[in-house]
Design an enzyme around this catalytic site. Structure first.
Site, PDB file in Angstrom:
ATOM      1  N   GLY A   9       0.849  -1.205   0.000  1.00 37.86           N
ATOM      2  CA  GLY A   9       0.000   0.000   0.000  1.00 37.86           C
ATOM      3  C   GLY A   9       0.876   1.242   0.000  1.00 37.86           C
ATOM      4  O   GLY A   9       0.538   2.266   0.592  1.00 37.86           O
ATOM      5  N   GLY A  12      -0.313   5.055  -1.218  1.00 41.81           N
ATOM      6  CA  GLY A  12      -1.373   5.800  -0.547  1.00 41.81           C
ATOM      7  C   GLY A  12      -0.863   7.029   0.177  1.00 41.81           C
ATOM      8  O   GLY A  12       0.317   7.394   0.048  1.00 41.81           O
ATOM      9  N   ASP A  35       1.961  -2.062  -4.336  1.00 40.31           N
ATOM     10  CA  ASP A  35       0.588  -1.553  -4.299  1.00 40.31           C
ATOM     11  C   ASP A  35      -0.157  -2.219  -5.461  1.00 40.31           C
ATOM     12  O   ASP A  35       0.482  -2.805  -6.348  1.00 40.31           O
ATOM     13  CB  ASP A  35       0.591  -0.022  -4.488  1.00 40.31           C
ATOM     14  CG  ASP A  35      -0.638   0.647  -3.879  1.00 40.31           C
ATOM     15  OD1 ASP A  35      -0.501   1.409  -2.903  1.00 40.31           O
ATOM     16  OD2 ASP A  35      -1.777   0.431  -4.392  1.00 40.31           O
ATOM     17  N   ILE A  36      -1.512  -2.091  -5.466  1.00 42.13           N
ATOM     18  CA  ILE A  36      -2.226  -2.605  -6.639  1.00 42.13           C
ATOM     19  C   ILE A  36      -2.218  -1.595  -7.777  1.00 42.13           C
ATOM     20  O   ILE A  36      -2.655  -1.888  -8.876  1.00 42.13           O
ATOM     21  CB  ILE A  36      -3.711  -2.994  -6.366  1.00 42.13           C
ATOM     22  CG1 ILE A  36      -4.350  -2.030  -5.384  1.00 42.13           C
ATOM     23  CG2 ILE A  36      -3.852  -4.421  -5.923  1.00 42.13           C
ATOM     24  CD1 ILE A  36      -5.862  -2.126  -5.373  1.00 42.13           C
ATOM     25  N   ARG A  37      -1.767  -0.370  -7.487  1.00 41.38           N
ATOM     26  CA  ARG A  37      -1.688   0.634  -8.552  1.00 41.38           C
ATOM     27  C   ARG A  37      -0.306   1.293  -8.484  1.00 41.38           C
ATOM     28  O   ARG A  37       0.388   1.165  -7.471  1.00 41.38           O
ATOM     29  CB  ARG A  37      -2.778   1.690  -8.348  1.00 41.38           C
ATOM     30  CG  ARG A  37      -2.665   2.345  -6.972  1.00 41.38           C
ATOM     31  CD  ARG A  37      -3.656   3.467  -6.755  1.00 41.38           C
ATOM     32  NE  ARG A  37      -3.609   3.908  -5.360  1.00 41.38           N
ATOM     33  CZ  ARG A  37      -3.509   5.165  -4.978  1.00 41.38           C
ATOM     34  NH1 ARG A  37      -3.449   6.133  -5.871  1.00 41.38           N
ATOM     35  NH2 ARG A  37      -3.485   5.491  -3.688  1.00 41.38           N
ATOM     36  N   TYR A 143     -15.090  -0.192   9.204  1.00 43.78           N
ATOM     37  CA  TYR A 143     -13.649   0.111   9.287  1.00 43.78           C
ATOM     38  C   TYR A 143     -13.166  -0.033  10.735  1.00 43.78           C
ATOM     39  O   TYR A 143     -12.165  -0.705  11.008  1.00 43.78           O
ATOM     40  CB  TYR A 143     -13.436   1.539   8.774  1.00 43.78           C
ATOM     41  CG  TYR A 143     -12.040   2.081   8.889  1.00 43.78           C
ATOM     42  CD1 TYR A 143     -11.003   1.580   8.102  1.00 43.78           C
ATOM     43  CD2 TYR A 143     -11.749   3.125   9.767  1.00 43.78           C
ATOM     44  CE1 TYR A 143      -9.724   2.114   8.185  1.00 43.78           C
ATOM     45  CE2 TYR A 143     -10.475   3.665   9.860  1.00 43.78           C
ATOM     46  CZ  TYR A 143      -9.463   3.150   9.065  1.00 43.78           C
ATOM     47  OH  TYR A 143      -8.202   3.684   9.158  1.00 43.78           O
ATOM     48  N   LYS A 147     -10.528  -2.690  12.378  1.00 41.19           N
ATOM     49  CA  LYS A 147      -9.302  -2.278  13.083  1.00 41.19           C
ATOM     50  C   LYS A 147      -9.279  -2.866  14.490  1.00 41.19           C
ATOM     51  O   LYS A 147      -8.237  -3.315  14.966  1.00 41.19           O
ATOM     52  CB  LYS A 147      -9.194  -0.752  13.131  1.00 41.19           C
ATOM     53  CG  LYS A 147      -8.904  -0.094  11.783  1.00 41.19           C
ATOM     54  CD  LYS A 147      -7.526  -0.466  11.254  1.00 41.19           C
ATOM     55  CE  LYS A 147      -7.183   0.286   9.975  1.00 41.19           C
ATOM     56  NZ  LYS A 147      -5.940  -0.185   9.353  1.00 41.19           N
TER      57      LYS A 147
END
Ligand code: NAD
Length: 312
Positions: A9, A12, A35-37, A143, A147
């Site tokens: 990640g 981000g 990351d996925i991007r 979320y 967590k």
């Protein structure tokens, strides 16, 4: 032997700045961004990058083995506001990615994990002011539930299997390099962009909603410091409360007005108000101060000066 780090990640809001800081510390080649991007040019050109889906344990494992990774920073997650739109997806991403990394550590393939929790673990029944480290936790967002569950798993894996996992409950993070990724505190970043571009801002929270916040430089420093602390000094293996500053939209607008006198703010609260109402307004972080000597540097006034000068 050099420390080899994998950031999942990395493109981000936090991952971008954390990766650059880790590359400064360990050397570009030793910090694998994933990351996925794709991320910004700085991330893509200053060290190795791997396209990786955090939901795929095999992929994470392969990269850890290939690069002989010892430390993983798991920053991929779906944040609070987006999570309310896609609850099942948020749950799968946030839980599966953590379980994969915990299992890889349990299997002895990596030595150390950083995984961020959030003030979203608290809920409407938590004491709102100076929220203590150990207190009532009944989160109402998917979320926050993910967590809180993640914190329980981290502590469990530490106690049962000796996994060295370290965690911080980040407050809302304010930064100028990368835009935030769909959280409830995003307004405190948007407001600066709009103040500089248009001189006005339409806020999605009410004027008097106080929330705990932190400047990115402090958050990245805290992350590096908790990971560098001696193993025995990390007494809490769920996640540490961390406090930077606390302000309302009204207060940050007044501070911006000191530098941009014509700046105006209007209020149009949306679904994110309900999320914000369930969270603390300030945090007591004395265990982090005591255990690994955490000390914040930024408060509202110097953060505003820094944000405006960087964005201008
Ligand atoms: P972000 O949304 O800006 O970044 C998350 C990154 O993860 C993105 O680059 C995204 O492309 C990537 N990602 C998403 N799905 C992925 C997948 N399946 N595989 C690999 N990568 C994937 O989030 P952020 O603000 O940088 O937050 C990082 C961590 O810190 C998260 O765990 C978040 O919950 C936590 N946190 C953030 C804040 C905040 O204010 N930003 C506050 C508290 C906690």
């Amino acid at each position: 032997m050099a420390t080899k780090v994998l950031v999942i990640g990395a493109c981000g809001q936090i991952g971008t700045e954390l990766t650059m800081k880790l590359r400064e510390i360990h050397g570009g080649e030793n910090v694998i961004a994933s990351d996925i991007r794709h991320g910004n040019e700085e991330i893509m050109n200053s060290g190795p990058f791997e396209t990786l889906d955090a939901m795929n344990k095999g992929q994470i494992e392969d990269i850890c083995i290939h690069y002989e990774v010892n430390e993983v920073y798991l920053m991929a997650a779906m944040l609070s506001a987006t999570g309310e739109k896609f609850p099942k997806k948020a749950w799968s991403l946030n839980m599966d990615s953590l379980m994969h990394v915990l299992d890889i550590a349990k299997e002895g393939k990596i030595d150390k994990i950083f995984w961020p929790s959030s003030i979203a673990v608290f809920g409407p029944t938590t004491p709102k002011e100076q929220t203590p480290q150990h207190t009532i936790m009944e989160p109402t967002t998917v979320y926050g539930i993910s967590k809180q569950t993640g914190e329980r798993w981290c502590e469990y894996y530490h106690q049962k299997y000796g996994v060295d996992v370290r965690s911080i409950r980040y407050p809302g993070l304010i930064s100028w390099k990368t835009l935030p990724g769909g959280g409830t505190t995003d307004y405190a970043v948007d407001i600066f962009h709009k103040a500089v571009e248009d001189g006005k801002y339409n806020c999605f929270l009410k004027s008097d909603t106080a929330l705990p916040m932190m400047y990115m430089e402090d958050a990245v420093r805290a992350t590096v410091e908790i990971m560098n602390a001696a193993n025995d000094d990390i007494k809490i293996r769920s996640s540490y409360n961390l406090s930077g500053m606390s302000f309302t939209p009204d207060e940050i607008a007044a501070e911006i007005k000191k530098h941009i006198p014509d700046f105006t703010i209007a209020y149009e609260p949306d679904f994110r108000q309900t999320i914000a109402d369930s969270w603390p307004s300030s945090i007591d972080d004395s265990p982090a101060q005591k255990d690994w000597e955490w000390k914040r540097k930024y408060e509202l006034s110097n953060m505003v000066v820094e944000m405006l000068s960087q964005l201008k």
